[in-house]
Design a protein around this motif. Structure first.
Motif, short mmCIF file in Angstrom:
data_model
loop_
_atom_site.label_atom_id
_atom_site.label_comp_id
_atom_site.label_asym_id
_atom_site.label_seq_id
_atom_site.Cartn_x
_atom_site.Cartn_y
_atom_site.Cartn_z
N MET A 78 37.15 9.37 -9.20
CA MET A 78 37.89 9.59 -7.95
C MET A 78 38.43 8.26 -7.42
N GLN B 6 32.41 9.72 -9.20
CA GLN B 6 32.79 8.78 -8.16
C GLN B 6 33.76 7.74 -8.70
N VAL C 211 31.07 22.48 -6.25
CA VAL C 211 31.45 21.26 -6.96
C VAL C 211 32.78 20.72 -6.45
N LEU C 212 33.66 21.62 -5.99
CA LEU C 212 34.92 21.13 -5.44
C LEU C 212 34.66 20.36 -4.15
N PHE D 17 27.37 12.33 -10.95
CA PHE D 17 27.92 11.90 -9.67
C PHE D 17 28.56 10.52 -9.79
N LEU E 127 32.01 18.72 -3.62
CA LEU E 127 31.44 17.44 -4.03
C LEU E 127 32.55 16.41 -4.26
N LEU E 128 33.60 16.83 -4.96
CA LEU E 128 34.69 15.88 -5.21
C LEU E 128 35.31 15.43 -3.89
N ALA E 129 35.47 16.39 -2.96
CA ALA E 129 36.04 16.02 -1.67
C ALA E 129 35.13 15.01 -0.97
N VAL F 25 34.27 18.90 -13.11
CA VAL F 25 33.33 19.74 -12.34
C VAL F 25 33.42 21.19 -12.78
N ILE G 290 33.13 12.89 -2.39
CA ILE G 290 33.26 11.60 -3.06
C ILE G 290 34.52 10.89 -2.59
#
Lengths: 485, 514
Positions: free
Chosen positions: A405, A402, B177-178, A398, B180-182, A417, B184
């Protein structure tokens, strides 16, 4: 002319390494006179020396002071990694005892070599100059080559040692060549000077750039990142299991720390240049690590691919190139060290009726019936390595996602991912084997209380309970990362 | 309220699971201990849930019973709280849980302590999803649910359990998981992981689409929506009865809950722009899965496909952006949770006796098992949506909402109701009516007291919800109005229609409730 006080200050700065170096000679001398039967007491002496060195970290200057004419640095970053290194080395010494005694390789050199390796690693993470880097790396590697071949009567172990040595020497050569190129084109080997010289896109000339690529290649070999990963499965499989446990843990953390320092502290002005390489290496490692593990029938080879895979994830944080990214990598390495050591501890508990080590995945069939505790530990480590919340292994992933991103590396994050889902497949396969299959012959009962206790601690740490460690670990990693910027 | 009731609600099953696993004793003693402890804990949870409902203030959309502890900084905090929607779903979970334990009382003989512990763990994670007020705490519970369900299917499942458990795990993981990225990205922009704050944060319209799609990937798989539904029939068929009940009753609701909690209020513009995706997939799902259900020979598979069709009603209702549709969608989740759970339990009853799920093996049960036939009939009717059952309230509200939104969509959805009646009645006819001459089927005893104790509460709840739905609707009103208020500034003019709806139903507002 260097004043005596400067020398004293430098030695004080390197007191952890000094203690280790002195300790190596003490243990070596004791071993020479007392022989192999003193392995157990010598191991505990060595652990004590590591603990002493670790305790000394509290008094070593960690505010970015340099010593030995700028060759050496003590900061929060090196302190953080030295804790990991000393802890990893100490645990690797202890967990090896039952294995060594059983397999007739109970030689007193084992703790000595591990201490030497730890000494090399401590020098690596405190290196503030390309030459210190090289010396530390070689010291660590040479001890590691011998350790890989420690089971010297066994062909596989000797082969692992030789393979590791030949490929490692090649990587060292590449690294050295890169260092000489950088020196030739910039006239310095000091990280601080390099950082001042090469700033901004296009500031570095072609020679420096090529040198940087060579240095990164050499370091990628040490962290077993694709495309310099080929040695990993063979060495892990051939080396004695406790040695593989050691290889997977502390040296990875140390080499990763070295890579972070070189990339950020020395070549921080060229982030744009090395980011492409790191991104590629990261993606390749994640994917190859995930796919390569699928067909493995040997648990040690599986864990080798898992380590390739995990290094790929950790590199996402470096690719971000930010303080948060470096924090993520350090946090990742700390958690990974526990996860992988724990997994190998579980593998060490896989022994047949006569106590001989077993390494096939099939022998884990239905382990949850015969050894529920060990099975639960396997499940925790596998789900944790796969990065499924709420297990602790999710949070380092994570953290690096982070960072990626925030640095707008969206493609890298998405590939990451997806790779984690592919990787989940083979981790699940282990859980499936352990829980869903019909029982295979039971393993021999646990033979070491210390190892069982270590296994339980590692499993608890990786379980959701470990989430309580997030705050202290991340704040320590964050302090360490700040030291680089 | 100073008592951390939500934390207790979430952590109590965890403590129960730990006790079950660690309790010493012989295998038999541990099995009994597992059953009794699990039942006691889930019953206590039901009581706590009832207390929650009684103390809940239905007049406000604000989150209640809020707790916040900064435990896991900097990533997330232990932040809990519920609104009416979460409350109803929590009630559904705590209501079904003791029944699941009872349903497994004798049918599970293998590794009982582990089984019971897995269910309690499941309860912790499900309640956590509904109560989480921190984005990543939500994700943690949302994803964590995969682990116990994977083990439940894989260890106690049927013949193809390993395939089904893998498919379930990897499918849902890839979707999540997609998301999750959103998440973040969202916290990077909004600088908070606090859900109530994010609910009022206005994301850039250009990124809303991407965020919406990432969340959609996760929720559509969980829901499941056509065409990513294929994991569900496999998982249902292979899971043990109680596993199917939890899967259909609660886990499928996580997707719908996600749409209500995140997609609609956080990305209103994207919800509006991409509504066609949901509408098309819903209509296709209703018609296609209903047709597929018609040709099934396996009872569980048939009910699994009917679940997908019902879930399409939920998505259609949620994405017409009016009060009836959204409330109907949520009521549909509750009703389907009860009804499909009950149907799976009904299948479990006869499966325990004959050990086959083949429809053709049964028939004529009305003569030998009259009480069973009665309950099965009630739940069949509820699934079809007969008035006075919960299914009617749900389907009626959804269709009302959909009709106000788009008559074309309503036309397609209504087809599903007709097909639904067809496959359910046909299933009932084949299993319950007709003649039977197989001795083993004729020898099957009627419901025993334990089975009655499982089915009766659900039957009462289904009737209660069907006859007087107000207690279930009241907590939903304020939060739904709140969501529609988020959507209102961007809500569409009613799209083209074949009948001028507003003239027929002048009292129905198409925007938020006044």
């Amino acid at each position: 002319m260097i004043a005596l006080t400067t020398v004293a200050a430098s030695v004080h700065l390197a007191s952890v390494e000094t203690i280790l170096a002195a300790g190596v000679f003490v243990v070596l001398m004791l071993g020479v006179f007392r022989g192999d039967r003193s392995l157990v007491p010598l191991t505990w002496v060595a652990v004590g020396i590591l603990a002493l060195a670790g305790a000394h970290l509290a008094v070593v200057p960690a505010g970015g002071a340099t010593g030995f004419g700028g060759l050496y640095i003590g900061d929060a970053f090196s302190t953080f990694l030295k804790v990991l290194i000393l802890g990893g080395a100490g645990v690797s010494m202890v967990l090896a005892l039952p294995y060594l005694q059983r397999s007739a390789t109970a030689r007193f050199e084992y703790p000595v070599l591990l201490m030497l390796s730890a000494l090399g690693m401590c020098m690596m993470v405190s290196a503030n100059d390309l030459l210190t880097l090289y010396v530390g790396l070689e010291l660590q590697s040479l001890a590691a080559y011998v350790l890989a071949a420690f089971h010297r009567n066994e062909a596989k172990s000797s082969e692992a040692g030789l393979k590791y040595f030949v490929l490692g020497a090649l990587a060292s050569g590449i690294l050295l060549y890169g260092i000489s190129l950088v020196y030739g084109f910039t006239g310095t080997t000091s990280f601080a000077t390099l950082h001042g010289l090469v700033r901004g896109a296009g500031a570095a000339d072609l020679g420096t750039l090529i040198g940087l690529v060579f240095i990164l290649s050499g370091l990628a070999f040490k962290i077993s990142a694709v495309p310099f990963h080929m040695w990993t499965p063979d060495v892990y499989e051939g080396a004695p299991t406790p040695v593989a446990a050691f290889f997977a843990g502390a040296p990875k953390a140390a080499a990763m720390g070295l890579l972070l320092r070189v990339a950020v502290a020395a070549f921080g002005g060229m982030t744009f240049d090395w980011r492409q390489i790191v991104t590629f290496v990261s993606i390749a490692s994640m994917l190859l690590g995930a796919v390569g593990a699928i067909g493995q029938a040997n648990i040690k080879r599986l864990l080798a691919y898992s380590s390739i895979n995990n290094v790929g994830f950790a590199l996402i944080g470096l690719a971000a190139g930010t303080r948060e990214g470096v924090t993520g990598v350090l946090f990742y390495m700390a958690v990974y060290l526990v996860m992988t050591t724990g997994s190998f501890l579980a593998v060490l508990a896989m022994r047949g009726a006569d106590g001989e080590p077993i390494e096939t995945l099939a022998s884990l069939n239905g382990l949850s019936r015969t050894r529920p505790g060990l099975a639960a530990a396997f499940a925790v480590f596998m789900f944790s390595l796969a990065g499924i919340p709420p297990l602790l292994g999710f949070w380092p992933k994570f953290a690096v996602f982070q960072a990626a991103m925030d640095a707008q590396l969206y493609v890298l994050a998405v590939v990451g991912v997806v790779a984690s889902v592919i990787g989940a497949y083979y981790y699940l396969r282990v859980v499936m084997t352990v829980y869903f299959a019909d029982p295979a012959p039971a393993f021999a009962p646990a033979d070491s209380r210390v190892n069982t206790a270590l296994l339980a601690i590692a499993a608890l740490f990786c379980s959701p309970l470990g989430m309580l460690a997030i705050t202290p670990l991340v704040s320590a990693a964050s302090r360490a990362a700040t030291a680089l910027f | 309220m100073s008592l951390p009731i939500l934390s207790i609600l979430i952590l109590l099953p965890l403590a129960g699971a730990a006790w079950i696993l660690l309790a010493p004793g012989s295998d038999d003693a541990r099995a009994t201990n597992g059953r009794v402890t699990a039942l006691a804990v889930t019953a206590l949870e039901l009581a706590l849930g009832a207390g929650l409902w009684l103390n809940f203030d239905t007049s406000t959309a604000a989150f209640q019973f809020v707790e916040q502890v900064d435990l896991f900084a900097p990533f997330l905090s232990w932040h809990l709280g519920i609104d009416g929607i979460a409350l109803m779903l929590i009630m559904l979970s705590v209501f079904l849980m003791p029944l699941c334990i009872l349903a497994s009382w004798t049918s599970i003989q293998k590794r009982v302590p582990e089984y019971m512990a897995a269910f309690l763990l499941m309860e912790t994670l499900m309640l956590g999803v509904f109560a989480a007020q921190d984005l990543f705490l939500f994700y943690l519970f949302f994803e964590g649910g995969l682990i116990p369900m994977y083990l439940i299917i894989g260890i106690w499942g049927g013949a193809r359990r390993i395939y089904a458990s893998y498919k379930f795990f990897l499918y849902t993981l890839l979707g999540s998981v997609l998301m999750l990225l959103a998440m973040i990205y969202m916290t990077g922009v909004a600088h908070t992981t606090d859900i109530p704050t994010l609910l009022t944060f206005n994301f850039d319209p250009s990124v809303q689409t991407w965020l919406w799609l990432a969340f959609f990937a996760s929720f559509a798989v969980k829901m499941p929506m056509w065409p990513v539904h294929t994991w569900l029939p496999d998982a249902h068929v292979e899971a043990p009865t109680a596993g199917s009940v939890i899967l259909a009753g609660v886990l499928l609701k996580l997707g719908g809950y996600g749409f209500v909690r995140f997609s609609l209020p956080m990305f209103p513009l994207a919800s509006l722009n991409l509504v066609w995706i949901v509408a098309v997939l819903s209509v296709v799902a209703v018609v296609y899965t209903s047709l597929v259900a018609l040709v099934q020979t396996d009872m569980k598979k048939l009910i699994a496909y009917s679940s997908i069709a019902h879930m399409a009603f939920v998505t259609a209702g949620l994405f017409v952006f009016n009060t009836q549709g959204v409330e109907g969608g949520i009521v549909m989740m509750l009703s389907h949770g009860l009804v499909s759970g009950a149907l799976f339990l009904c299948v479990g009853v006869i499966y325990d006796r004959l050990h086959t799920r083949e429809i053709a093996a049964y028939g004529g049960l009305a003569n030998t098992m009259p009480r069973y036939a009665l309950f099965f009939l009630l739940f069949t009717m509820a699934s079809i949506g007969l008035p006075a059952t919960s299914g009617f309230v749900a389907e009626f509200l959804v269709l009302l909402g959909v009709f106000a939104g788009s008559t074309w969509l309503a036309l397609g959805m209504t087809t599903g109701i007709i097909l639904g009646a067809a496959y359910m009645l046909w299933l009932y006819r084949r299993v319950i009516f007709g003649t039977q001459d197989r001795a083993d089927v004729l020898a099957m005893p009627d419901l025993n007291r334990r089975e009655l104790a499982i089915l009766l509460p659900i039957a009462l709840a289904v009737l209660w919800m069907g006859i007087y739905p107000e207690p279930f609707l009241r907590p939903l009103r304020a939060p739904v109005a709140n969501i529609l208020a988020r959507l209102h500034p961007v809500a569409p003019a009613p799209p083209h229609r074949i009948v001028p709806t507003l003239r027929i139903l002048p009292a129905l507002p198409t925007g938020p409730a006044q």
